[in-house]
Write a protein that holds these residues in place. Structure first.
Motif, PDB file in Angstrom:
ATOM      1  N   LEU A 224       2.211 -25.047 -32.837  1.00  0.00           N
ATOM      2  CA  LEU A 224       3.382 -24.228 -32.595  1.00  0.00           C
ATOM      3  C   LEU A 224       3.322 -23.589 -31.278  1.00  0.00           C
ATOM      4  CD1 LEU A 224       2.946 -21.938 -36.106  1.00  0.00           C
ATOM      5  CD2 LEU A 224       4.283 -23.719 -35.496  1.00  0.00           C
ATOM      6  N   ASP A 226       5.069 -21.204 -28.215  1.00  0.00           N
ATOM      7  CA  ASP A 226       6.071 -20.105 -28.267  1.00  0.00           C
ATOM      8  C   ASP A 226       7.343 -20.348 -27.245  1.00  0.00           C
ATOM      9  OD1 ASP A 226       4.958 -19.629 -25.698  1.00  0.00           O
ATOM     10  OD2 ASP A 226       4.092 -18.068 -26.166  1.00  0.00           O
ATOM     11  N   LYS A 227       8.216 -19.351 -26.794  1.00  0.00           N
ATOM     12  CA  LYS A 227       9.273 -20.005 -25.667  1.00  0.00           C
ATOM     13  C   LYS A 227       8.654 -19.989 -24.467  1.00  0.00           C
ATOM     14  CE  LYS A 227      12.995 -19.477 -26.804  1.00  0.00           C
ATOM     15  NZ  LYS A 227      13.948 -20.438 -27.352  1.00  0.00           N
ATOM     16  N   LYS A 288       9.652 -32.573 -33.129  1.00  0.00           N
ATOM     17  CA  LYS A 288       9.747 -31.139 -32.526  1.00  0.00           C
ATOM     18  C   LYS A 288      10.923 -30.510 -33.240  1.00  0.00           C
ATOM     19  CE  LYS A 288      11.180 -29.564 -28.986  1.00  0.00           C
ATOM     20  NZ  LYS A 288      11.508 -29.308 -27.461  1.00  0.00           N
ATOM     21  N   SER A 289      11.021 -29.275 -33.945  1.00  0.00           N
ATOM     22  CA  SER A 289      12.064 -28.706 -34.380  1.00  0.00           C
ATOM     23  C   SER A 289      11.978 -27.302 -33.716  1.00  0.00           C
ATOM     24  CB  SER A 289      11.899 -28.426 -35.918  1.00  0.00           C
ATOM     25  OG  SER A 289      12.206 -29.767 -36.556  1.00  0.00           O
ATOM     26  N   GLU A 290      12.823 -26.783 -33.350  1.00  0.00           N
ATOM     27  CA  GLU A 290      12.920 -25.290 -32.593  1.00  0.00           C
ATOM     28  C   GLU A 290      13.017 -24.219 -33.905  1.00  0.00           C
ATOM     29  OE1 GLU A 290      16.015 -25.351 -29.499  1.00  0.00           O
ATOM     30  OE2 GLU A 290      14.796 -26.244 -28.167  1.00  0.00           O
ATOM     31  N   ILE A 291      12.447 -23.072 -33.568  1.00  0.00           N
ATOM     32  CA  ILE A 291      12.491 -21.886 -34.209  1.00  0.00           C
ATOM     33  C   ILE A 291      13.359 -20.904 -33.427  1.00  0.00           C
ATOM     34  CG2 ILE A 291      11.238 -20.096 -35.486  1.00  0.00           C
ATOM     35  CD1 ILE A 291       8.960 -22.107 -35.610  1.00  0.00           C
ATOM     36  N   ARG A 292      14.346 -20.408 -34.030  1.00  0.00           N
ATOM     37  CA  ARG A 292      15.129 -19.548 -33.258  1.00  0.00           C
ATOM     38  C   ARG A 292      14.280 -18.455 -32.866  1.00  0.00           C
ATOM     39  NH1 ARG A 292      19.991 -17.235 -36.547  1.00  0.00           N
ATOM     40  NH2 ARG A 292      18.648 -16.214 -37.632  1.00  0.00           N
ATOM     41  N   HIS A 294      11.620 -18.010 -31.279  1.00  0.00           N
ATOM     42  CA  HIS A 294      10.399 -17.874 -31.589  1.00  0.00           C
ATOM     43  C   HIS A 294       9.639 -18.993 -30.623  1.00  0.00           C
ATOM     44  CE1 HIS A 294       9.986 -14.514 -34.492  1.00  0.00           C
ATOM     45  NE2 HIS A 294      11.027 -15.124 -35.074  1.00  0.00           N
ATOM     46  N   ALA A 296       8.852 -23.310 -30.998  1.00  0.00           N
ATOM     47  CA  ALA A 296       9.093 -24.650 -31.642  1.00  0.00           C
ATOM     48  C   ALA A 296       7.838 -25.054 -32.464  1.00  0.00           C
ATOM     49  CB  ALA A 296       9.342 -25.776 -30.464  1.00  0.00           C
ATOM     50  N   VAL A 297       8.154 -25.934 -33.492  1.00  0.00           N
ATOM     51  CA  VAL A 297       7.057 -26.437 -34.168  1.00  0.00           C
ATOM     52  C   VAL A 297       6.979 -27.849 -33.907  1.00  0.00           C
ATOM     53  CG1 VAL A 297       6.350 -26.888 -36.598  1.00  0.00           C
ATOM     54  CG2 VAL A 297       7.524 -24.788 -36.233  1.00  0.00           C
TER      55      VAL A 297
END
Length: 521
Positions: A224, A226-227, A288-292, A294, A296-297
């Motif tokens: 995980l 962060d930005k 990789k998938s971005e978490i709005r 927050h 990315a995973v």
């Protein structure tokens, strides 16, 4: 009974804490106010008593036959002006000259006068004719002799009334503080309820335990970010796949010593789908998938074994292609021999067959005599046949000599096979006669493999990027062979050098004392 949510429990707990704090603060403030009021009263009565004792009117009145006639109006006037409850002027024996109640004049003062008779100021709380009061008794001196005493007092009831006036303001402040604290507690609780989705502590604890178990049990790596690109979570599988330390959480991704291509891919905007990245020990499939708002995973899958099997399959296909090439050449030669026989030119057919057998046997003998490693010998013979079909002359240099390899066949094929394949591609694209030169030597210190070609060579930028994932001379961004070569060489503590001669020259050196077990990876 349904479990209270964490937010509700926190609301009740904070409300109780706020109430206790406000109540405790109010009690302390009340006690402080009471003490302050009493201290103020004491200072006030002392000041008034001293002022009266120093008044010239007092001494002049004491020299008259009837002191009360002068002192009673004087004492009452001062009492009314200062707001005290009584001013009593008395002789050294305690007989009153003045009193708020005229009927008490001439009576004996109720209270202690010993300190005043000794020339000191006395303060005390005593129950006199007006009830309990805070009083001060001071001496009246004339020629260093006590000629009278002055007692000034404020009743306890008056002090209590003053304190009650303060108490009302204290209650208002305490109520306001309690209200503000309760509202703040409710707002915090409401926010917590939204963030915890109304779950209770036991359920949250179970969920955390489940999540921790799952994170550490899965074989896929999970990161995980962060930005800012800081690692906020890294499970055991990810630590193992990336080769990072235990304290990775809280550190920047680009401070972990990972390949720059992997770091750039993970820190780039947008998702990543099934990208293959090569590290020093692994071939990884990265998603990789971005978490709005927050970060990315990132998930990591180990592709090393599959890539090794793919390499073996490619080697087998290469050997099969070499056999096909040899079969094709043999068929052509056989057709030639048959045609010569049909033309009744048997002598020429015999000479042709003999020459071809000598060439093939000479190549086989050259490889077998120099290389006793079966896998390496098969690889070189197969690549020689493949090169012949592609119009490339594969030259095994005379100084090639090796009894046995330190490397398992899989890694040997990965290193030398990829280097020869790339050299043949480069030689075909060159301007002169395409040639590839292969040297394999083993000494007591190291295993040396050198592959050179007659292609166009590589410029400085291409030389730096040659061992990166995705680099290819064909500009298709799918190059993985040289990246795997670099990974395998590093795994055995070796080095790989790229230099220029006619074309590119790749030199691999692997020390005899290897830091890892053979076949690791």
């Amino acid at each position: 009974m349904r479990e209270w949510s964490l937010a509700r429990q926190l609301l009740v707990l904070q409300a109780v804490i706020v109430a206790v704090i406000v109540a405790g603060g109010s009690i302390l403030a009340y006690l402080d106010a009471a003490s302050s009021t009493k201290d103020t009263a004491e200072r006030e009565v002392i000041a008034v008593a001293k002022s009266v004792a120093d008044a010239p009117t007092l001494l002049s009145a004491l020299s008259t036959p009837r002191p009360t006639e002068v002192l009673q109006p004087f004492a009452e006037r001062v009492r009314l002006d200062t707001g005290v409850d009584f001013i009593t002027i008395m002789d050294p024996n305690g007989i009153r000259f003045t009193h708020p109640n005229p009927s008490q004049i001439g009576g004996h003062f109720l209270g202690n006068t010993s300190d005043a008779l000794a020339g000191k100021v006395l303060t005390e709380t005593f129950a006199g004719t007006l009830g309990p009061s805070v009083r001060a008794v001071v001496p009246v001196l004339s020629s260093d002799r006590v000629v009278a005493m002055v007692a000034v007092g404020i009743t306890v009831q008056a002090i209590a009334e003053d304190l009650q006036a303060r108490l009302f303001g204290l209650i208002v402040v305490a109520a306001a503080a309690l209200a503000v604290g309760t509202v703040g507690t409710y707002l915090v609780s409401a926010r917590l309820r939204r963030q915890t989705r109304g779950m209770g502590p036991q359920r949250l604890s179970r969920m955390i335990d489940y999540h921790e178990s799952i994170l550490h049990a899965v074989h896929e790596g999970l990161l995980l970010l962060d930005k800012t690109g800081t690692v906020t979570l890294c499970n055991d599988a990810a630590r193992d796949l990336l080769g990072v330390p235990e304290d990775v959480e809280g550190r920047k991704l680009d401070d972990l010593g990972l390949p720059s291509s992997l770091v750039d891919g993970l820190l780039s905007d947008g998702p990543v789908r099934d990208e293959i990245h090569v590290t020093d020990r692994r071939v990884l499939v990265v998603n990789k998938s971005e978490i709005r708002a927050h970060g990315a995973v990132v998930t990591l899958r180990d592709h090393t074994d599959l890539q090794a099997l793919t390499g073996e399959l490619d080697s087998v296909k290469g050997f099969a292609e070499s056999l096909r090439s040899q079969a094709h050449e043999a068929a052509n030669r056989l057709h030639t021999v048959v045609s010569l026989i049909e033309l009744e030119r048997t002598d020429e057919a015999v000479r042709f067959v003999t020459d071809e057998l000598e060439i093939a046997q000479r190549l086989t003998d050259r490889v077998v005599d120099a290389v006793n490693e079966p896998v390496l010998a098969a690889l070189l013979l197969g690549k020689t046949a493949e090169a012949s079909e592609r119009g490339v002359e594969l030259v095994i240099t005379p100084d090639t000599q090796i009894d046995e390899s330190m490397l398992p066949g899989r890694d040997l094929v990965t290193i030398l096979g990829n280097l020869i394949d790339n050299a043949m591609d480069a030689a075909v694209d060159g301007e002169g006669a395409p040639k590839v030169f292969v040297t394999v030597q083993k000494s007591s210190a190291e295993l040396l493999m050198r592959v050179a070609d007659t292609g166009r060579g590589l410029d400085e930028e291409a030389s730096r990027a040659a061992f990166s994932r995705g680099w290819s001379t064909k500009d298709d961004n799918r190059g993985l062979g040289l990246a795997l070569v670099g990974q395998t060489v590093r795994r055995y503590g070796g080095s790989i050098e790229l230099s220029q001669d006619v074309g590119a020259v790749f030199t691999v050196r692997i020390p005899v004392e290897m830091p890892v077990e053979q076949g690791a990876g």
